[in-house]
Design a protein around this motif. Structure first.
Motif, PDB file in Angstrom:
ATOM      1  N   TYR A 202      50.759  31.790  40.192  1.00 30.09           N
ATOM      2  CA  TYR A 202      49.819  32.139  38.839  1.00 30.09           C
ATOM      3  C   TYR A 202      48.601  31.388  39.309  1.00 30.09           C
ATOM      4  CZ  TYR A 202      53.565  34.487  36.156  1.00 30.09           C
ATOM      5  OH  TYR A 202      54.427  35.175  35.732  1.00 30.09           O
ATOM      6  N   GLU A 203      48.716  30.572  40.376  1.00 27.27           N
ATOM      7  CA  GLU A 203      47.211  29.660  40.473  1.00 27.27           C
ATOM      8  C   GLU A 203      46.990  29.765  42.023  1.00 27.27           C
ATOM      9  OE1 GLU A 203      48.451  25.849  38.743  1.00 27.27           O
ATOM     10  OE2 GLU A 203      47.845  26.284  36.782  1.00 27.27           O
ATOM     11  N   GLY A 204      47.584  30.624  42.768  1.00 28.80           N
ATOM     12  CA  GLY A 204      47.499  30.443  44.218  1.00 28.80           C
ATOM     13  C   GLY A 204      47.458  31.797  44.717  1.00 28.80           C
ATOM     14  N   CYS A 205      47.132  32.874  44.006  1.00 26.26           N
ATOM     15  CA  CYS A 205      46.859  34.308  44.498  1.00 26.26           C
ATOM     16  C   CYS A 205      45.579  34.702  44.252  1.00 26.26           C
ATOM     17  CB  CYS A 205      48.156  35.126  43.720  1.00 26.26           C
ATOM     18  SG  CYS A 205      49.726  34.818  44.441  1.00 26.26           S
ATOM     19  N   SER A 206      45.257  35.750  45.241  1.00 22.16           N
ATOM     20  CA  SER A 206      43.704  36.244  44.988  1.00 22.16           C
ATOM     21  C   SER A 206      43.833  37.583  45.223  1.00 22.16           C
ATOM     22  CB  SER A 206      42.847  35.528  45.841  1.00 22.16           C
ATOM     23  OG  SER A 206      42.864  34.370  45.732  1.00 22.16           O
ATOM     24  N   LEU A 207      42.988  38.693  44.855  1.00 17.39           N
ATOM     25  CA  LEU A 207      42.761  39.970  44.790  1.00 17.39           C
ATOM     26  C   LEU A 207      41.678  40.187  46.128  1.00 17.39           C
ATOM     27  CD1 LEU A 207      42.618  41.136  41.309  1.00 17.39           C
ATOM     28  CD2 LEU A 207      44.520  41.582  42.815  1.00 17.39           C
ATOM     29  N   PHE A 208      42.005  41.444  46.975  1.00 20.34           N
ATOM     30  CA  PHE A 208      41.040  41.719  48.020  1.00 20.34           C
ATOM     31  C   PHE A 208      40.730  42.961  48.024  1.00 20.34           C
ATOM     32  CE2 PHE A 208      42.982  37.880  49.304  1.00 20.34           C
ATOM     33  CZ  PHE A 208      42.076  37.060  49.486  1.00 20.34           C
ATOM     34  N   LEU A 209      39.620  43.637  48.258  1.00 20.44           N
ATOM     35  CA  LEU A 209      39.299  44.996  48.492  1.00 20.44           C
ATOM     36  C   LEU A 209      39.556  45.418  50.037  1.00 20.44           C
ATOM     37  CD1 LEU A 209      36.158  44.796  46.420  1.00 20.44           C
ATOM     38  CD2 LEU A 209      38.108  46.420  45.664  1.00 20.44           C
ATOM     39  N   GLU A 248      33.569  38.795  51.873  1.00 23.92           N
ATOM     40  CA  GLU A 248      32.696  39.363  50.718  1.00 23.92           C
ATOM     41  C   GLU A 248      33.731  40.472  49.867  1.00 23.92           C
ATOM     42  OE1 GLU A 248      29.596  37.859  53.456  1.00 23.92           O
ATOM     43  OE2 GLU A 248      31.706  38.788  53.660  1.00 23.92           O
ATOM     44  N   HIS A 249      35.294  40.567  50.412  1.00 24.64           N
ATOM     45  CA  HIS A 249      36.163  41.516  49.904  1.00 24.64           C
ATOM     46  C   HIS A 249      36.974  40.815  49.097  1.00 24.64           C
ATOM     47  CE1 HIS A 249      35.775  45.399  52.272  1.00 24.64           C
ATOM     48  NE2 HIS A 249      34.558  44.809  52.310  1.00 24.64           N
ATOM     49  N   LEU A 250      36.757  39.419  48.850  1.00 25.49           N
ATOM     50  CA  LEU A 250      37.526  38.837  47.786  1.00 25.49           C
ATOM     51  C   LEU A 250      36.901  39.210  46.682  1.00 25.49           C
ATOM     52  CD1 LEU A 250      39.304  36.346  46.665  1.00 25.49           C
ATOM     53  CD2 LEU A 250      37.370  34.953  46.837  1.00 25.49           C
ATOM     54  N   LEU A 251      37.856  39.944  45.682  1.00 25.87           N
ATOM     55  CA  LEU A 251      37.510  40.350  44.339  1.00 25.87           C
ATOM     56  C   LEU A 251      37.629  39.266  43.341  1.00 25.87           C
ATOM     57  CD1 LEU A 251      36.697  42.843  42.579  1.00 25.87           C
ATOM     58  CD2 LEU A 251      39.054  43.410  42.769  1.00 25.87           C
ATOM     59  N   GLY A 257      43.762  35.649  41.063  1.00 28.02           N
ATOM     60  CA  GLY A 257      44.497  37.004  41.226  1.00 28.02           C
ATOM     61  C   GLY A 257      45.135  37.478  40.097  1.00 28.02           C
ATOM     62  N   PHE A 258      45.996  36.512  39.425  1.00 25.09           N
ATOM     63  CA  PHE A 258      46.879  36.774  38.607  1.00 25.09           C
ATOM     64  C   PHE A 258      45.989  36.925  37.198  1.00 25.09           C
ATOM     65  CE2 PHE A 258      50.605  35.721  40.958  1.00 25.09           C
ATOM     66  CZ  PHE A 258      51.388  36.809  40.621  1.00 25.09           C
ATOM     67  N   THR A 259      45.194  35.904  36.845  1.00 25.18           N
ATOM     68  CA  THR A 259      44.307  36.202  35.762  1.00 25.18           C
ATOM     69  C   THR A 259      43.512  37.350  35.667  1.00 25.18           C
ATOM     70  OG1 THR A 259      44.095  33.829  35.531  1.00 25.18           O
ATOM     71  CG2 THR A 259      42.290  34.863  34.499  1.00 25.18           C
ATOM     72  N   HIS A 260      43.001  37.823  36.873  1.00 23.76           N
ATOM     73  CA  HIS A 260      42.376  39.114  37.083  1.00 23.76           C
ATOM     74  C   HIS A 260      43.204  40.247  36.772  1.00 23.76           C
ATOM     75  CE1 HIS A 260      38.726  36.857  37.966  1.00 23.76           C
ATOM     76  NE2 HIS A 260      38.980  36.616  39.125  1.00 23.76           N
ATOM     77  N   ALA A 261      44.399  40.290  37.362  1.00 27.39           N
ATOM     78  CA  ALA A 261      45.051  41.358  37.224  1.00 27.39           C
ATOM     79  C   ALA A 261      45.671  41.567  35.821  1.00 27.39           C
ATOM     80  CB  ALA A 261      46.452  41.206  38.203  1.00 27.39           C
TER      81      ALA A 261
END
Length: 429
Positions: A202-209, A248-251, A257-261
């Motif tokens: 929950y604190e170590g994932c990210s979103l990518f385009l 730059e593709h890090l969203l 990432g989990f927070t944004h999801a």
């Protein structure tokens, strides 16, 4: 039923109803039987939605939408849900609708220009790539296996995306996903990956385009699925092998990432609820029209009390679902994440709409399972609703956890008194 919707929300919903009745449903009826809808027809539908001023009501005007608040857009979502084509016409169809919301919340201006604006315009499509094969992320997203590692960038010719021409760091993504809705036809994929293997997921994932045409993105197949032949989106199995995307593709924020999801999923679950409540209401309307005409055993079917009571129960449950959805949306508008109310709405509406559509099919008998009416397509579509965006069991877990917090143990005090061996015995009888 009347709800506490604003005047503007009601006005847009009325125009959406007009679009459905005058344009969408006639086209749907022409294509009864599961006939595929061409890209030209989709363009025609979206042009009509713009003419009726109901196109992308939930998106800010600066990105091509109408600028309604989330709460005000919900009644229009319900109208769109009355037809599988209505959602596409008004650009409120999943998964693009949720992905547009995510880009609006977490994307920077360059990302919005490159991906949000074309998504709203219908020029590109998207997929949200989180679910993985066993034993990976699914109902328990903490099991995520896909990784993204930051490395020094290679040559620009080997990269793709909004910053391919720049030098700098890049991310290398490796993983195996499936059930990526619309993944076969997507132009851009939003991928959830672990970026800090030492931290809790929950604190170590990210979103990518990730552009779908990036090197290393392999669409293995469209997973065969219920409703797949009825104008439904694909559900792709995708392998990501050393996929390089620029920093730059890090969203959004790194490791958030989990927070944004969750920011995406909360509102998306409510819009799903509204779309399916519209589908269920139309199903009941079809069923009521049919049983009012159909003769059987010396009267119309609508005269049979048992059937009338079942219709009454279905209408009651739909009303309760609509009321709960609006309450949860009001909480979100007030700044609350409303996680428990959203879970309550999701599990209740999914079951209420499934029951309503099942009842409509039964009311119409053989015509319910035929393809002249949309009920068969609706039936195949609604069953997935109890699984997608969180299975019933996951949402019940959220609700139960909250229900057992701060349990009022003082309510058991009378029982503990009777069980105390040191308590003085009363001589009263």
């Amino acid at each position: 039923m009347h709800y506490n919707d604003s005047d503007r929300a009601r006005e847009v919903a009325e125009r959406a109803n007009d679009l459905l009745e005058e344009v969408v449903l006639p086209i749907e009826r022409e294509r009864a039987g599961g006939m595929a809808v061409s890209s030209g027809t989709i363009t025609e539908l979206r042009e009509a939605a713009r003419e009726y001023d109901v196109y992308a009501p939930q998106i800010p005007e600066e990105y091509g939408g109408m600028g309604l608040s989330f709460r005000d857009s919900l009644p229009a979502f319900e109208e769109a849900g009355r037809s599988l084509l209505g959602q596409v016409a008004m650009r409120v169809d999943a998964p693009d609708e949720g992905n547009m919301h995510l880009l609006e919340l977490a994307g920077d201006e360059l990302q919005k220009e490159a991906y949000l604006e074309p998504l709203v315009a219908g020029e590109i499509t998207s997929g949200f790539s989180m679910t993985e094969p066993m034993q990976g992320a699914g109902s328990d997203p903490k099991m995520i296996q896909t990784t993204a590692e930051k490395r020094e960038a290679q040559g620009a010719s080997e990269r793709s995306g909004i910053a391919a021409e720049k030098d700098g760091d890049e991310w290398v993504i490796d993983g195996h996903k499936w059930w990526t809705t619309q993944g076969v036809e997507a132009d851009i994929l939003i991928v959830l990956a672990r970026t800090d293997p030492e931290a809790h997921p929950y604190e170590g994932c990210s979103l990518f385009l990730v552009p779908a045409d990036a090197d290393g993105v392999e669409v293995i197949r469209d997973v065969p699925h219920m409703g797949g032949g009825n104008r439904g989106a694909s559900h792709a199995e995708i392998r990501y092998e050393t996929v390089r995307v620029p920093d730059e593709h890090l969203l959004g924020e790194l490791n958030q990432g989990f927070t944004h999801a969750q920011e995406r999923l909360g509102p998306a679950r409510l819009t799903h609820c509204m779309r399916y409540s519209g589908m269920a209401q139309r199903s009941l309307d079809i069923a009521k029209a049919y049983v009012s005409e159909r003769q059987g055993f010396d009267s119309t079917l609508s005269d049979k009390q048992s059937l009338r009571h079942r219709i009454a129960d279905a209408e009651t449950k739909l009303h309760m679902a609509r009321t709960g959805i609006r309450d949860a949306a009001d909480r979100i508008a007030a700044g609350d994440d409303a996680r428990v109310p959203v879970s309550m709405c999701k599990v209740y509406t999914a079951n209420a709409t499934q029951d309503a559509i099942d009842l409509a099919v039964q009311c119409c008998g053989a015509n319910g399972i035929g393809k002249d009416l949309p009920l068969s397509d609706f039936y195949e579509s609604v069953r997935q609703f109890r699984i997608v965006d969180g299975a019933d069991e996951v949402h019940r877990r959220v609700i139960a956890r909250a229900a057992f917090e701060d349990v009022p143990t003082e309510e058991l005090e009378p029982l503990t008194r009777f069980g105390d061996p040191n308590r003085e015995r009363s001589t009263d009888h």
